[in-house]
Motif scaffolding. Structure first.
Motif, mmCIF file in Angstrom:
data_model
loop_
_atom_site.group_PDB
_atom_site.id
_atom_site.type_symbol
_atom_site.label_atom_id
_atom_site.label_comp_id
_atom_site.label_asym_id
_atom_site.label_seq_id
_atom_site.Cartn_x
_atom_site.Cartn_y
_atom_site.Cartn_z
ATOM 1 N N TYR A 134 4.311 4.642 -5.349
ATOM 2 C CA TYR A 134 4.510 3.252 -4.529
ATOM 3 C C TYR A 134 4.894 3.510 -3.040
ATOM 4 N N LEU A 140 0.392 1.525 -5.859
ATOM 5 C CA LEU A 140 1.017 0.352 -5.556
ATOM 6 C C LEU A 140 1.452 0.403 -3.773
ATOM 7 N N THR A 141 1.368 -0.744 -3.341
ATOM 8 C CA THR A 141 1.962 -0.693 -1.824
ATOM 9 C C THR A 141 2.431 -1.884 -1.350
ATOM 10 N N ARG A 191 2.007 -4.986 -4.105
ATOM 11 C CA ARG A 191 3.331 -5.273 -4.598
ATOM 12 C C ARG A 191 4.492 -5.155 -3.644
ATOM 13 N N ILE A 248 6.132 -2.144 -11.228
ATOM 14 C CA ILE A 248 5.878 -0.607 -11.088
ATOM 15 C C ILE A 248 5.460 -0.111 -12.572
#
Length: 345
Positions: free
Chosen positions: A125, A149-150, A164, A343
């Motif tokens: 993340y 995810l970013t 996200r 997440i």
């Protein structure tokens, strides 16, 4: 998450709940104003067994500067640190290994971790842009993870990974009476932040508006460096700045005492800061330089003022009507509970 590209509206859905009971998780994250601990505490409160590992071998300003400037030297020390950390965790197994915005945890370290915990799902993340963390390219690194995810919408589109946004802690709206300050700012001074704040303060003084500013610098060395390279530091004294981070509970008290909160993102940043979501989750008005917030479905010009970086003036009419409480959908999508569900989905 659904994205309407034609209308440039970003809608973050309320994710399905995740059952964390009995789940074993290793969180590897840099220390960031205590947010990493709030993530760990939240996961534990939902029944997960969580170990935490600092993503940096130290948190001093010297270490942070060396990580950026003496890359080869620090890589050797960082790898030794991770080697010892993995040895200390020997014999454990994890369902998930979450790595957040890595700077020291390079590809070789991730491969060591995968070898040490072969049954784990590896999740990346980012709460910083790839451009800041991986100037030489990130594609090979992304391939080491099972899920990426970013918080940065542009990075999500560029690298075809999940978008996200960040989160605010699920503490509900901040209760309080009449605010003491029209606006406040608590944060680190970087890029053009101080110039913008000085202009806002001058305008507030002219309009006789009360305000609270907590300009934090990591070290006195930063002050002397900025005295040389930044025009807006001319005539500023050491006593004009703070060199200790404000405790989280004190930040909440400032939030409670303010009508609106100022957020000045880094010029190269696309994603929404933690401060942005904290303010909106607390039911306060927001003054921000991040024009990308207009893309989000919750944007309301009566509650969120877009500040011009070159002419940072806020009309006094913005301070007349308070903001309403956030919706249940906003809380579900952007609170820490929703973030954790996304997440670990």
């Amino acid at each position: 998450m659904g994205t309407d590209q034609a209308n440039q509206v970003l809608e973050v859905d309320v994710p399905a709940p995740v059952d964390f009971r009995g789940r074993t998780i290793l969180v590897i994250s840099p220390r960031f104003f205590g947010y990493e601990l709030r993530i760990v505490e939240h996961l534990r409160s939902r029944g997960a067994r969580v170990d935490y590992l600092n993503e940096r071998l130290g948190d001093s300003a010297v270490v942070k500067v060396m990580l950026r400037l003496a890359t080869a030297l620090m890589k050797r020390f960082s790898r030794r640190y991770f080697r010892r950390s993995i040895e200390r965790l020997a014999g454990k197994s994890y369902d998930d290994v979450l790595i957040i915005s890595p700077e020291s945890c390079d590809s070789e370290v991730v491969q060591w971790l995968r070898g040490a915990f072969p049954g784990a799902r590896f999740i990346l993340y980012m709460w910083d842009s790839f451009e800041n963390k991986f100037p030489r390219g990130v594609e090979p690194y992304l391939q080491l993870f099972d899920k990426c995810l970013t918080f940065d919408e542009r990075d999500a589109a560029t690298y075809a990974i999940e978008f996200r946004p960040l989160f605010f802690c699920d503490e509900g709206p901040v209760e309080g009476g009449q605010p003491d300050f029209a606006f406040s700012f608590v944060g680190t001074i970087h890029s053009d932040r101080y110039r913008i704040l000085r202009t806002m303060v001058a305008c507030a003084d002219a309009a006789k508006l009360p305000y609270f500013i907590y300009p934090y610098l990591p070290t006195r060395l930063h002050y002397w460096l900025f005295r040389v390279i930044k025009r807006e530091f001319k005539g500023r004294r050491l006593s004009d700045f703070m060199f200790r981070g404000m405790p989280y509970q004190d930040v909440l008290e400032v939030l409670r005492s303010s009508f609106a909160i100022v957020d000045v993102e880094h010029p190269g940043q696309q994603g929404l800061t933690m401060r942005t979501l904290e303010v909106l989750g607390a039911g306060k008005k927001l003054i921000t330089t991040n024009v990308n917030i207009k893309k989000y479905s919750f944007y309301n010009s009566n509650e969120i003022f877009i500040l011009d970086r070159l002419n940072p003036e806020v009309p006094t009419t913005f301070f007349r009507e308070p903001r309403g409480m956030p919706s249940k959908e906003f809380n579900g999508a952007y609170g820490l509970t929703g973030w954790a569900n996304s997440i670990f989905q």
